[in-house]
Design a protein around this motif. Structure first.
Motif, short mmCIF file in Angstrom:
data_model
loop_
_atom_site.label_atom_id
_atom_site.label_comp_id
_atom_site.label_asym_id
_atom_site.label_seq_id
_atom_site.Cartn_x
_atom_site.Cartn_y
_atom_site.Cartn_z
N UNK A 191 85.19 47.67 -21.16
CA UNK A 191 85.95 46.29 -20.28
C UNK A 191 87.68 46.18 -20.00
N UNK A 192 88.18 47.59 -20.40
CA UNK A 192 88.61 47.91 -20.23
C UNK A 192 89.12 49.52 -21.14
N UNK A 193 90.91 49.95 -21.01
CA UNK A 193 91.15 51.05 -21.77
C UNK A 193 91.65 50.28 -22.75
N UNK A 194 91.81 51.40 -23.72
CA UNK A 194 92.20 50.15 -24.77
C UNK A 194 93.96 51.79 -24.97
N UNK A 195 95.33 51.52 -25.37
CA UNK A 195 96.23 52.36 -25.38
C UNK A 195 96.88 51.73 -26.70
N UNK A 196 96.41 53.24 -27.79
CA UNK A 196 96.32 52.95 -28.94
C UNK A 196 97.80 53.51 -29.32
N UNK A 197 98.19 53.12 -31.14
CA UNK A 197 98.94 53.68 -31.58
C UNK A 197 99.44 54.39 -31.40
N UNK A 198 98.68 55.54 -31.67
CA UNK A 198 99.13 57.30 -30.74
C UNK A 198 99.11 57.58 -29.60
N UNK A 199 99.38 56.57 -28.56
CA UNK A 199 99.35 57.27 -27.32
C UNK A 199 98.12 57.34 -26.91
N UNK A 200 97.27 58.03 -27.85
CA UNK A 200 95.64 57.93 -26.81
C UNK A 200 94.97 56.98 -26.13
N UNK A 201 94.15 57.25 -25.35
CA UNK A 201 92.71 56.24 -24.33
C UNK A 201 92.34 55.94 -25.46
#
Lengths: 170, 400
Positions: free
Chosen positions: B375-385
């Motif tokens: 569905x897409x990319x998720x940006x995590x709180x840590x900055x990771x994808x």
């Protein structure tokens, strides 16, 4: 004339700043011993190597994505795209971020060189390089005694198989 | 606050371009990521920072509120979409010669503007279908002892983080016999299979599926429902159909209120991060060796036993055709996320469940647009994808 330009295409003119024609400007970079160039118009920024996060379902030359201030940008290793030998990234390795067809993409290259002003008259555009019908090479630019291989970003970033630059270089 | 009270007689409404709001949403996303990067900075490791931690807690709360407030800015009532549909129904009345009463319910339900903009076309197809195939002509209705005027109800309601939009009619209902016959012709069910109604109705959303004997100007070409399907996938929504012969049908669209943020479970498999929408995950299990098996007959498909029932395992490495040179980790040494899909539950093995968090969603564009089942990319709180998995895509893709 210049005023007209500013009025009709203000945004572009701003990007141009004091230079004459952005279409003739190329950012050059090194891959192996070769010098390549891409039109500066599509370049949005140049950033240092950073942590790459791997993603599935992409060709091997897409190394993954980076998070650049909240933008997810896929990275293409240009060496791998050309079928050249892999090389460990070092402190000179950089990412050239381009906007191709409204989507961002980062090119991993051995290092950036400079911005060159290359007039169309300095560019040879042979109809066909090698046997492949598709080539990312737009032309060869003569700058002094050097030759810079100018790339068509759209073809480079597209899916098609590319002829090896080794076959193309005259 | 005091400045806001000064705004003129138009009820304090401001017109703001959606670009500005999108920009704000992006910045809020970046803000929450930067806060997170600051808070998790490696420079702070090992320090005793009690006052700092309290400040961080406050900051995180505020960021979360700003995020909610920004999301709300883009919410609009579904009213506009409903009113356009009502006009369309007047048009349909003229074209079909049927009498149609349209009832709107819950039209002040709020939904992301981006979603609202994409809802009209798919809803139009559902409404057209109801008007054209669902509702009977006046004489047929009279004969069936129904009021001459057919009724189509458009209703919207928020349920948790989803909005449910229902199009109901009091027409003849879906014909089980016709749909089943057509579905069997197309090989969707075996000749002796008797699917559950809810499973059967879903086939009407298959591309090119139409039982209409005559292709009318309005519908019946089997294209409309396909549009609905495509839009719903893009909006991360689900479709449900209920129907009773002679009484009418209900088509319900379940859509997330906002497309910008998503509650996810973050998983790690090898060097990669994946995210599963929280609604899709039914449970997370660590199987014992006796609860997993492989089936050589189907090319090594693995199965997981869950409370006496065997469900298929979808290895992401296989689904994405990856080179698994070193071989796959045995399932009993992995964690399996059991997810709900339209085809029933499947289990997705991963190395580790990292946590649950609200992520900032980014669409897959350009070079990433063709990544399957995502569905897409998720940006995590840590900055990771992390890649957000579309579980229906996983189960349909045949990786399992």
């Amino acid at each position: 004339m210049a005023e007209d330009l500013t009025r009709t295409a203000r945004a572009e003119a701003q990007a141009l700043s004091e230079t004459d024609n952005v279409d003739d400007m190329y950012l050059t970079f090194a891959i192996g011993g070769e010098e390549y160039g891409v039109g500066i118009g599509g370049v949005t920024e140049i950033v240092g190597m950073q942590r790459i996060m791997s993603v599935p379902d992409v060709p091997a030359y897409i190394r993954g994505v980076i998070n650049l201030r909240g933008k997810v940008i896929p990275l293409m290793d240009v060496r791998l795209r050309f079928g050249m030998a892999e090389r460990a990234y070092d402190e000179r390795t950089v990412i050239i971020v381009l906007d191709v067809a409204d989507a961002p993409v980062g090119l991993i290259v051995d290092g950036v060189s400079e911005v060159l002003d290359i007039a169309p008259s300095q560019i040879d555009r042979p109809g066909q390089f090698g046997r492949s019908t598709k080539t990312a090479v737009m032309g060869l630019a003569r700058v002094g005694d050097r030759v810079t291989i100018l790339l068509d970003a759209e073809v480079l970033v597209g899916d098609g198989d590319l002829a090896l630059p080794a076959e193309m270089v005259v | 606050m005091s400045a806001a009270a000064e705004i003129g007689p138009d009820g304090g409404l401001l017109r703001v371009s959606s670009d500005k709001i999108s920009r704000l949403m992006d910045l809020v996303g970046e803000l929450s990521l930067s806060v997170s990067a600051t808070v998790h900075s490696p420079d702070l490791a090992g320090l005793e920072l009690s006052a700092f931690d309290a400040a961080v807690h406050r900051l995180t709360m505020i960021v979360r509120e700003v995020q909610d407030a920004a999301t709300e800015l883009r919410l609009v009532p579904v009213d506009d979409v409903f009113k356009r549909l009502r006009r369309m129904v007047r048009e349909l009345e003229r074209q079909t010669g049927k009498k149609i009463e349209i009832v709107l319910e819950g039209e002040d339900t709020a939904i992301d503007k981006l979603v609202a903009d994409q809802l009209y076309d798919p809803l139009l197809h559902v409404v057209r279908n109801s008007a054209d195939h669902g509702l009977e002509p006046p004489d047929e209705r009279r004969a069936a002892g129904k009021p001459e005027v057919g009724r189509i109800t458009l209703s919207a309601a928020q349920i948790g983080s989803e909005v449910r939009i229902t199009v109901s009619d009091d027409g003849r209902g879906l014909s089980r016999a016709k749909i089943l016959k057509r579905a069997r012709e197309r090989g969707l069910f075996g000749p002796d299979e008797e699917p559950e109604p809810s499973v059967l109705w879903k086939v009407i959303f298959q591309p090119g599926f139409s039982t209409a004997e005559t292709v009318t100007n309005l519908s019946g070409r089997g294209v409309g429902m396909d549009v609905l399907n495509t839009t719903m996938t893009a909006l991360r929504g689900r479709i449900g159909v209920e129907s009773e012969a002679g009484k009418g049908s209900d088509v319900a669209l379940h859509i997330p209120v906002s497309l910008a943020f998503l509650d996810c479970i973050i998983l790690r498999l090898g060097a990669r991060l994946y995210a599963l929408p929280i609604d899709a995950v039914s449970e997370i299990v660590q199987p014992a060796p006796a609860d997993v098996m492989g089936m050589g007959a189907t090319g090594g498909t693995e199965m997981l036993r869950l409370r006496g029932r065997w469900i298929p395992v979808c290895r992401l490495e296989r689904f994405y055709d990856e080179d698994t040179g070193a071989g796959l980790t045995p399932l009993d040494r992995m964690v399996l996320a059991v997810v709900v899909t339209a085809q029933g539950p499947i289990a997705v093995p991963v190395d580790e469940v990292i946590d649950r968090q609200q992520v900032v969603m980014k669409p897959l564009v350009g070079r990433l647009a063709r990544v399957r089942a995502s569905w897409g990319c998720a940006l995590l709180g840590t900055g990771e994808v992390a890649l957000v998995l579309d579980c229906n895509g996983l189960s349909a893709g045949g990786g399992a």
